[in-house]
Design an enzyme around this catalytic site. Structure first.
Site: not given
Ligand code: PLP
Length: 377
Positions: A198, A321
């Site tokens: 995504h 997040c």
């Molecule tokens: N790693 C990084 C650097 C990210 O920016 C993100 C999401 O913001 C993730 C991992 C996690 O990805 P996902 O949203 O597909 O679980």
């Protein structure tokens, strides 16, 4: 997207690529388990095979090195946990500014010691410090390619070379970097690499882990043995097919695309720097072409994001997040900034779909929102 809305949250989720969406819709319309041998099953299996080739080609890997997952978080979990538990060594080296998917995977390991290497005040982790942190019992080194909040690139090629010479598995979370800089797993000597659909024009809930052929890994999810036995469970064929198309498109013409986006980034940075009591977080050089991350003293980042939302500008404070869990960003904390810069952070992430006119309007909206919030206190 509604014409009135200025979407500057592409690092949280990027708009879905129309061809990718069309491929997913077509597969959703024809039921078929990729493990079934009938026509519809074979169609789904073929779509997955094609996507595996597209994902592999985008990062210079072999199709047999691509394991489809439910997203970046699962790919990071797999990389850390599957590599850690595959041998007898019990030490991991990572950085203090990794995404929570890596940090919390490390924390969840039982019986391991973790070294968290801090960045400098510009958001860079030095390769030298990583090398110094490595020990004879190091099972894995995990360093992200680009930071999701402040956009700084990390010296992954130098770290990869060092780890390769010492036969220590090297993982890089490339979730934010893919499509923004060319990445070739052989050149950076990565053993493991995480990608999320995504962020690159695919559908949420899908991603992949690149795992170098021959690398020893123990599976995290057991079951019917899909994905070379490393990730059992019926594959999400529509989302996987979409990710294949999205990554192929997103990794085309990277230099031209990033030059266009960097121009908008630099213009936005110039305008926001003029707001009194503001700082750019992370270095302006060697940072993701679309990342603008600022802090404004005396206001809350969340309030700023909400005010901008009312003005039609979509942005984030720190990282999406972090907004879910509350509390201030561990990345900003790791930069050792004075307290006044920690709570007022704003991340605006630009994509090729944005225009210079939108950037001017967004800058004016930020000026207005900061003024409004400051006058309210
Ligand atoms: N790693 C990084 C650097 C990210 O920016 C993100 C999401 O913001 C993730 C991992 C996690 O990805 P996902 O949203 O597909 O679980």
């Amino acid at each position: 997207m509604n014409k009135e809305i200025i979407y500057l949250d592409n690092a949280a989720s990027a708009p879905v690529n129309p061809s990718a969406l069309a491929a997913a819709v077509e597969l959703f319309g024809s039921v078929g388990n990729p493990s079934s041998v009938h026509t519809e099953g074979r169609k789904a299996a073929l779509a997955i095979k094609r996507a595996r080739e597209q994902c592999a080609a985008a990062i210079g890997a072999e199709p047999s090195e691509i394991i489809f997952t439910s997203g970046g978080t699962e790919s990071d979990n797999m990389a850390v946990k599957c590599a850690a538990y595959s041998g007898k060594k019990r030490h991991i080296v990572t950085t203090a500014i990794e995404h929570a998917a890596v940090l919390n995977s490390c924390k969840a390991l039982s019986g391991f010691e973790i070294s968290y290497v801090p960045p400098d005040e510009n958001g860079f982790v030095s390769a030298e410090k990583i090398k110094k942190a490595v020990r004879t019992d190091t099972a894995l080194v995990s360093v992200m390619a680009a930071n999701n909040e402040i956009g700084t690139f990390q010296p992954i090629a130098e770290i990869g070379e060092f780890c390769c010479n010492r036969e220590i598995p090297f993982h890089t979370d490339a979730v934010q970097a893919i499509g923004n800089i060319p990445i070739n797993v052989r050149e950076i000597k990565a053993d493991l690499l995480s990608c999320s659909a995504h962020k690159i024009g695919g559908i949420p809930g899908c991603g992949f882990l690149y795992a170098r052929n021959g690398l020893k890994l123990v599976p995290l999810i057991d079951g019917g043995g899909q994905e070379y036995g490393l990730r059992s469970g019926t594959e999400n064929a529509p989302a996987i097919a979409a990710m294949g198309i999205a990554i192929e498109n997103n990794c085309k013409n990277i230099p031209q695309k990033s030059a266009k986006i960097s121009q908008m980034r630099d213009r936005l940075i110039d305008r926001l720097k003029k707001i009194p009591d503001s700082i750019l977080l992370g270095s302006q050089n060697n940072r993701l072409c679309g990342n603008v991350c600022f802090s404004f003293a005396g206001i809350s980042g969340e309030s700023l994001v909400l005010n901008l939302d009312l003005m039609g500008v979509r942005a984030s404070s720190g990282s999406a997040c972090i907004s879910n869990t509350g509390g201030y960003s561990h990345v900003l904390r790791a930069l050792n900034l004075p307290e006044k810069w920690i709570s007022g952070s704003l991340r605006l992430s630009i994509s090729e779909h944005n225009t210079p006119e939108e950037i001017e309007k967004a800058a004016s909206a930020v000026e207005k929102a900061v003024d409004l919030l400051r006058s309210a206190y």
